[in-house]
Write a protein that holds these residues in place. Structure first.
Motif, short mmCIF file in Angstrom:
data_model
loop_
_atom_site.label_atom_id
_atom_site.label_comp_id
_atom_site.label_asym_id
_atom_site.label_seq_id
_atom_site.Cartn_x
_atom_site.Cartn_y
_atom_site.Cartn_z
N THR A 1 65.91 -13.01 17.53
CA THR A 1 65.66 -12.37 16.25
C THR A 1 64.20 -11.91 16.21
O THR A 1 63.88 -10.87 15.64
CB THR A 1 65.90 -13.36 15.09
N LEU A 2 63.32 -12.70 16.86
CA LEU A 2 61.92 -12.33 17.04
C LEU A 2 61.62 -12.30 18.53
O LEU A 2 62.28 -12.98 19.31
CB LEU A 2 61.00 -13.35 16.36
N THR A 3 60.63 -11.50 18.91
CA THR A 3 60.20 -11.49 20.31
C THR A 3 58.81 -12.12 20.39
O THR A 3 57.95 -11.82 19.56
CB THR A 3 60.14 -10.05 20.83
N ALA A 4 58.61 -12.98 21.39
CA ALA A 4 57.32 -13.64 21.55
C ALA A 4 56.24 -12.61 21.90
O ALA A 4 56.51 -11.64 22.60
CB ALA A 4 57.41 -14.70 22.64
N ASP A 5 55.01 -12.83 21.38
CA ASP A 5 53.89 -11.96 21.74
C ASP A 5 53.49 -12.19 23.19
O ASP A 5 53.18 -11.26 23.91
CB ASP A 5 52.69 -12.23 20.82
N SER A 6 53.50 -13.47 23.59
CA SER A 6 53.19 -13.80 24.98
C SER A 6 53.89 -15.10 25.33
O SER A 6 54.45 -15.76 24.47
CB SER A 6 51.67 -13.93 25.16
N GLY A 7 53.84 -15.43 26.63
CA GLY A 7 54.56 -16.61 27.09
C GLY A 7 55.95 -16.23 27.55
O GLY A 7 56.30 -15.04 27.58
N SER A 8 56.77 -17.23 27.91
CA SER A 8 58.10 -16.90 28.42
C SER A 8 59.16 -17.88 27.94
O SER A 8 58.86 -19.04 27.63
CB SER A 8 58.08 -16.87 29.95
N VAL A 9 60.36 -17.39 27.83
CA VAL A 9 61.51 -18.21 27.48
C VAL A 9 62.54 -18.02 28.59
O VAL A 9 63.02 -16.90 28.81
CB VAL A 9 62.13 -17.78 26.13
N VAL A 10 62.83 -19.09 29.32
CA VAL A 10 63.78 -18.99 30.43
C VAL A 10 64.94 -19.93 30.17
O VAL A 10 64.74 -21.12 29.91
CB VAL A 10 63.10 -19.35 31.77
N LEU A 11 66.14 -19.37 30.18
CA LEU A 11 67.33 -20.17 29.90
C LEU A 11 68.20 -20.20 31.14
O LEU A 11 68.69 -19.15 31.59
CB LEU A 11 68.10 -19.56 28.72
N ASP A 12 68.36 -21.37 31.72
CA ASP A 12 69.20 -21.55 32.90
C ASP A 12 68.83 -20.54 34.00
O ASP A 12 69.70 -19.90 34.58
CB ASP A 12 70.68 -21.36 32.50
N GLY A 13 67.53 -20.39 34.22
CA GLY A 13 67.07 -19.51 35.29
C GLY A 13 66.96 -18.04 34.92
O GLY A 13 66.46 -17.24 35.70
N VAL A 14 67.43 -17.67 33.73
CA VAL A 14 67.37 -16.27 33.31
C VAL A 14 66.23 -16.10 32.31
O VAL A 14 66.16 -16.81 31.31
CB VAL A 14 68.70 -15.83 32.64
N ASP A 15 65.32 -15.16 32.62
CA ASP A 15 64.21 -14.90 31.71
C ASP A 15 64.73 -14.06 30.54
O ASP A 15 65.10 -12.90 30.70
CB ASP A 15 63.10 -14.15 32.45
N ILE A 16 64.76 -14.67 29.36
CA ILE A 16 65.30 -13.95 28.19
C ILE A 16 64.20 -13.57 27.21
O ILE A 16 64.48 -13.16 26.10
CB ILE A 16 66.38 -14.79 27.46
N THR A 17 62.93 -13.67 27.64
CA THR A 17 61.82 -13.46 26.72
C THR A 17 61.95 -12.13 25.96
O THR A 17 61.72 -12.06 24.76
CB THR A 17 60.47 -13.48 27.47
N ARG A 18 62.27 -11.07 26.70
CA ARG A 18 62.33 -9.75 26.05
C ARG A 18 63.75 -9.19 25.99
O ARG A 18 63.95 -8.01 25.72
CB ARG A 18 61.43 -8.75 26.78
N MET A 19 64.73 -10.02 26.25
CA MET A 19 66.11 -9.54 26.23
C MET A 19 66.54 -9.30 24.78
O MET A 19 66.23 -10.09 23.90
CB MET A 19 67.01 -10.61 26.86
N PRO A 20 67.23 -8.15 24.50
CA PRO A 20 67.66 -7.90 23.12
C PRO A 20 68.56 -9.02 22.60
O PRO A 20 69.29 -9.66 23.37
CB PRO A 20 68.45 -6.60 23.20
N GLU A 21 68.50 -9.21 21.30
CA GLU A 21 69.24 -10.30 20.65
C GLU A 21 70.72 -10.28 21.00
O GLU A 21 71.31 -11.31 21.33
CB GLU A 21 69.05 -10.15 19.13
N TYR A 22 71.35 -9.09 20.95
CA TYR A 22 72.79 -9.05 21.18
C TYR A 22 73.16 -9.41 22.61
O TYR A 22 74.25 -9.91 22.87
CB TYR A 22 73.35 -7.67 20.79
#
Lengths: 264, 308
Positions: A55-76
């Protein structure tokens, strides 16, 4: 499983309303972790969940879920990996659509939506059985519009929808805050049951310290955009509300505990 | 007595026009009710449909093929609005107005630089024509229009029952929920706008044949007629018809009623120049009724509490 690294998020940067909501959050969840997230108003709990859900995108840093980087992946797109229940019972379902249609939408999360019929006969039977287990009488109302259901019924339905396609991560954003205490109790029990049944990795934001202690295997406390406490296992199961309050006061350096946190 | 005779005489025409505009109104229903987007492209895209159809038939094309092209032209118009809205961040209502304005120039070009192009039923094998609206044989446009309306309704009933159609409905019903269920709401909004404007242009194609010409201004106020049809249908039959196909049928019935009411108003001696004013007034009143009703309800409740 879930790796949040140095995530920062600032609202309205460069204006007088600038607000640093997340100031470098690091968090790693193991498979099957059920983490409850507490903190005062504006601590960054919901922002953290929204950065994970997209719903929001991080300004910096990373979010990785089960090996997939989803930091900038669209919500849908990242919805494929996530099950979500919102604070507002209106948010999780399509009110003008039927109960069975809502379930069928959720069953196709992350899958290609083509020109096949939106719901099949075999699915209906499956849904009926699942609804029966909720014990809310919804199995006889599958062709009723969701707009007719009560808040508690909707949250229960949304929970069911969130777990239809086994998600890698279940996000519960104060999903019982808008319900009356008895209904909240029921929905929480159902959450526990679904998490246990599917062995889901879960993040649950709550205002209620008692709930935060009673549910899950791990508890984190946020304050001013940072994780200030991370308690797990044995230590968590022995935790009491007064202890938690005392910890909160120590870490946050103030007595700024809202009534809501105590009472809710 | 004379009044009723002339009204009865005007009924077939009103029914035919109502069905043609009803197809357009179904396009409006898709955006306004299913997607919950106010799309003003329609005033332009209905004329685009008419212009494409007329020019292709004049060039010797088969009318049905010309209508398929008109549909496609409308789909493109919807795509432009969709891209302006979804990919350029322009509010839907403004995106529609921009496309509508641009289409005025486009339509003039399609019509060969003229504001009006005639299409005589004597020269071309038109599918429907106003001239035969009271004829007692197969040239009468009414049976064909009923069939076309039925096919459109059934096709849409099928489409909105498929996985893609359900995704469009979910997008309109609760976009946040749709995204959380993996639905690309931007894409499905654009898809809905394309489908809607395709239908509107198809209605334009029927309309141009029915009236025997395409005019660059033939779409002026189309959105109002579309909304009027949707709302009249809902107010009169909304409680009765819950099923999606029946709801689409009420839109067409709403359009027919709109044209019958218009005929009555005209028979009563009103000036045709005042038509748009009357149409706008009718729509405003019907849009206001649900609002007034809900407010009256609140007042009553408050009164009740006072007495208790």
């Amino acid at each position: 499983m879930l790796e949040i690294k140095a995530v920062k998020k600032t609202f309205f940067p460069g204006t007088v309303n600038e607000k640093a909501a997340l100031c470098g959050v690091d968090l790693t969840l193991e498979d099957g972790d059920f983490v409850t997230v507490i903190g005062g108003n504006g601590a960054g709990k919901s922002t953290l969940l929204n950065v994970v859900s997209g719903t929001l995108t991080a300004d910096s840093g990373s979010v990785v879920l089960d090996g997939v980087d989803i930091t900038r992946m669209p919500e849908y797109k990242r919805a494929k990996y996530l099950g979500r229940v919102f604070q507002d019972p209106m948010m999780g379902t399509a009110p003008s659509m039927l109960i069975e249609e809502n379930l069928a939408l959720a069953a196709r999360r992350g899958k290609h939506r083509g020109l096949r019929w939106g719901i099949s006969g075999g699915e209906r039977e499956r849904y009926r059985e699942m609804l029966r287990q909720l014990d809310l009488g919804l199995e006889d109302r599958m062709t009723a519009r969701v707009g007719l259901l009560s808040g508690g019924q909707r949250q229960a339905l949304t929970l069911l929808m969130a777990s239809l396609q086994q998600p890698k991560l279940l996000l519960l954003d104060e999903h019982t805050a808008a319900l009356d205490p008895r209904t909240a109790e029921k929905v929480l029990a159902l959450s526990d049951k679904i998490v246990a049944e599917h062995n889901l990795t879960t993040m649950m934001v709550t205002h209620n310290m008692k709930d935060a202690i009673a549910h899950g295997n791990r508890l984190i406390m946020m304050n001013a955009g940072r994780i200030v406490l991370d308690i797990r296992g044995e230590e968590k199961s022995k935790l009491t509300v007064p202890q938690l309050l005392e910890m909160f006061n120590r870490v946050s350096g103030s007595d700024d505990v809202t009534d809501k946190m105590l009472l809710a | 007595m004379n009044f009723f005779v002339s009204l009865l005489n005007a009924l077939p025409g009103a029914a035919a026009q109502g069905m043609v505009w009803g197809i357009m109104a179904i396009g409006v229903y898709i955006t306004f009710r299913v997607l919950d987007v106010a799309d003003l492209t329609v005033d332009g895209s209905i004329a685009t449909g008419g212009a494409v159809c007329v020019m292709l038939i004049r060039a010797g094309w088969n009318p049905w093929l010309a209508m398929v092209c008109a549909f496609a032209a409308g789909v493109l118009a919807g795509l432009v609005t969709g891209l302006l809205h979804g990919h350029c961040g322009i509010p839907a209502i403004l995106a529609g107005i921009l496309t509508q304005l641009a289409l005025y120039s486009v339509n003039l070009r399609i019509l060969g630089g003229k504001a009006n192009q005639a299409l005589s039923v004597d020269k071309y094998p038109l599918v429907v024509s106003q001239r035969f609206v009271r004829a007692g044989n197969l040239t009468n446009p009414l049976p064909l229009l009923v069939l076309v309306c039925a096919v459109v309704i059934l096709a849409l009933y099928w489409f909105f029952g498929t996985e893609k159609g359900c995704a469009i409905r979910a997008t309109g019903a609760n976009a946040k929920m749709a995204r959380s269920q993996g639905i690309n709401t931007r894409r499905y909004t654009i898809l809905g706008l394309m489908l809607s404007n395709g239908l509107v242009a198809l209605a334009g194609a029927f309309l141009s044949q029915y009236q025997g010409s395409a005019d660059v201004g033939m779409g002026r106020g189309a959105i109002v007629i579309g909304l009027a049809s949707v709302i009249i249908g809902e107010v009169l039959l909304g409680k009765l018809f819950r099923n999606f196909a029946l709801r689409l049928a009420t839109v067409i019935i709403g359009a027919i009623i709109y044209y019958i009411v218009l005929q009555i108003v005209l028979q009563l001696g009103l000036n045709t120049n005042d038509l748009k004013l009357i149409s706008a007034a009718i729509v405003a009143v019907f849009l206001a009724i649900p609002y007034w009703k809900s407010h009256a309800g609140i007042k009553k409740e408050k009164g009740g509490v006072k007495h208790a």
